[in-house]
Design a protein around this motif. Structure first.
Motif, PDB file in Angstrom:
ATOM      1  N   PRO A 109       0.937  -1.339   0.140  1.00  0.00           N
ATOM      2  CA  PRO A 109      -0.215  -0.294   0.104  1.00  0.00           C
ATOM      3  C   PRO A 109       0.748   0.808   0.234  1.00  0.00           C
ATOM      4  O   PRO A 109       0.678   2.033  -0.285  1.00  0.00           O
ATOM      5  N   ILE A 110       1.959   1.115   0.400  1.00  0.00           N
ATOM      6  CA  ILE A 110       3.000   2.405   0.540  1.00  0.00           C
ATOM      7  C   ILE A 110       3.147   2.177  -1.025  1.00  0.00           C
ATOM      8  O   ILE A 110       2.967   3.898  -1.457  1.00  0.00           O
ATOM      9  N   THR A 113      -0.111   4.195  -2.768  1.00  0.00           N
ATOM     10  CA  THR A 113      -0.016   4.989  -1.876  1.00  0.00           C
ATOM     11  C   THR A 113       0.514   6.493  -2.929  1.00  0.00           C
ATOM     12  O   THR A 113       0.086   7.714  -3.591  1.00  0.00           O
ATOM     13  N   VAL A 114       2.073   6.030  -2.974  1.00  0.00           N
ATOM     14  CA  VAL A 114       3.027   7.358  -3.647  1.00  0.00           C
ATOM     15  C   VAL A 114       2.884   6.829  -5.020  1.00  0.00           C
ATOM     16  O   VAL A 114       3.064   8.574  -6.010  1.00  0.00           O
ATOM     17  N   ARG A 116       0.036   6.871  -6.293  1.00  0.00           N
ATOM     18  CA  ARG A 116      -1.261   7.713  -7.134  1.00  0.00           C
ATOM     19  C   ARG A 116      -0.987   9.114  -7.238  1.00  0.00           C
ATOM     20  O   ARG A 116      -1.366   9.295  -8.173  1.00  0.00           O
TER      21      ARG A 116
END
Lengths: 264, 169
Positions: A109-110, A113-114, A116
């Motif tokens: 997920p890290i 998110t970046v 995105r």
């Protein structure tokens, strides 16, 4: 350090210096002149020349002017060859579907998110390069290549299936690629079509007015350097290259099992 | 307006600012092309990038983000650098490396990512893995002062978490 090692170092240094000396004396062939060459002078004088409206190419960037104006036809065929190569890839992969039913795994997920956030950052940089192709170094092909980075990242981080689920599908990308190429073609014959309508002479790949063909793409709009046909070429090339690379990258990311189901 | 259209507004604004910043010019050509590009990008990726349009447009949160960036790069980074430099130059090289479980307690992905990247970007601590369901980071710590998760959070990430909560949650 051994004696032999010192000898090797000294002989390498002597070799480099003597080679440099011979080169500087012209011993290895014709030396290019230090000042700007004749050919370059011609290009520089006709890339942006507001005093001679029939001998100018409407942008500040010489490389873009050469690529899309002086030798526009060449570049058009290069783009067409690139398009042919992509059509060939699509033909090889015909019938192979990217299954969008299974869930994508993707990275953590890290990373997601970046990535995105880079969905905004990278296309913006690419678009700026495309729109300023006639003003600063860059242009359509470079911009398209930059924009493709988003696709590489997305396939790696989110997964190919997720990309397809979000609507980045093969037919859509093909359509985009075709629109880009049609745009390039229309820009090339735009002035001829306009000339036919209003009844004046014009050439294909014409950008600014010439002696016997007095219509041109807008070089200035108000006091903004618009770039004439260069701007349109850069934008359509941007779209075409981005879609072309995207398509090939997506095809190459399909799992072997999926491909082997169709191609045996 | 639907949530999707709303979400594209902050995305478009961010795009426009980045476009002008990258272009480095405020001419009419740049503003017009920037606006066109910003609207297109905003509509395309707005609902992927933006989770909550109201939060993304909040000036208070943006201001907090700015304070956090200044504090993080000037204070937190400097402190961590000095500590690692000391350890590297010390003749005995006092290292006590360990991988520690560090819990976090924020709800959005952006807040979690801000904490994780803040931990990784300061020298001496690196997030090596993530337990997303149970909200744990696995942090490699150059000088593990404790192996207790809660105490480790107090030392490593409590300040980052405080800000992340205010900015993104």
């Amino acid at each position: 350090m051994k004696k032999s090692e010192i000898c090797v170092i000294i002989s390498i240094v002597i070799f480099i210096f003597s080679l440099a000396y011979i080169t500087s004396l012209g011993g290895l062939g014709y030396l290019p002149p230090v000042d700007v060459r004749k050919l370059a002078q011609i290009y520089l004088a006709s890339t942006y020349n507001p005093y001679q409206p029939t001998n100018t190419s409407s942008g500040y960037e010489s490389v873009t002017a050469i690529i899309w104006d002086f030798r526009g036809l060449d570049t058009f065929f290069e783009t067409a060859v690139f398009y042919g190569a992509i059509i060939a890839s699509v033909a090889i992969y015909r019938g192979v579907e990217i299954s969008s039913k299974k869930k994508s795994i993707g990275m953590s997920p890290i990373a997601k998110t970046v990535t995105r956030l880079s969905l905004i950052l990278i296309p913006i940089v690419a678009a700026s390069i495309a729109f300023h192709g006639h003003l600063t170094p860059g242009g359509g092909f470079q911009a398209g290549s930059v924009a493709t980075v988003v696709i590489v990242l997305s396939i790696m981080v989110f997964g190919l299936r997720r990309l397809v689920q979000k609507g980045v599908t093969k037919p859509k990308i093909l359509l985009l690629r075709s629109l880009g190429l049609i745009g390039i073609g229309l820009t090339a014959i735009g002035l001829v079509l306009a000339g036919l309508v209003i009844g004046v002479n014009a050439y294909i790949f014409q950008n600014q007015a010439k002696a016997m063909a007095e219509i041109s793409y807008p070089m200035w709009i108000d006091d903004v350097l618009f770039g004439g046909s260069l701007l349109f070429f850069n934008i359509f090339e941007f779209v075409a290259v981005m879609a072309g690379f995207t398509l090939v990258l997506m095809l190459f990311s399909i799992e072997e099992e999926e491909v082997k189901k169709v191609i045996k | 307006m639907t949530r999707k259209t709303l979400a594209s507004i902050p995305a478009a604004i961010l795009s426009f600012v980045i476009y002008l910043f990258y272009t480095g010019s405020l001419g009419l050509f740049d503003v017009i092309t920037g606006a066109i590009v910003a609207v297109i990008i905003g509509l395309l990726v707005g609902n992927i990038v933006v989770e909550n349009p109201g939060k993304a447009l909040s000036i208070r949160r943006g201001f907090l983000m700015l304070i956090y960036i200044i504090w993080y790069f000037l204070v937190a980074e400097t402190k961590a650098h000095i500590d690692v430099i000391k350890r590297a130059l010390h003749p005995k090289m006092p290292l006590n490396p360990a991988i520690i479980k560090v819990p976090y307690n924020v709800s959005t992905d952006y807040a979690m990512t801000l904490i994780a990247n803040s931990i990784t970007n300061t020298p001496g601590t690196v997030v090596v893995d993530l337990d997303y369901e149970n909200k744990y980071f696995f942090v490699h710590w150059l000088d593990a002062k404790t192996s207790d998760p809660l105490k480790a959070r107090e030392i490593i990430s409590s300040k980052f978490e405080e800000f992340a909560k205010k900015i993104f949650d």
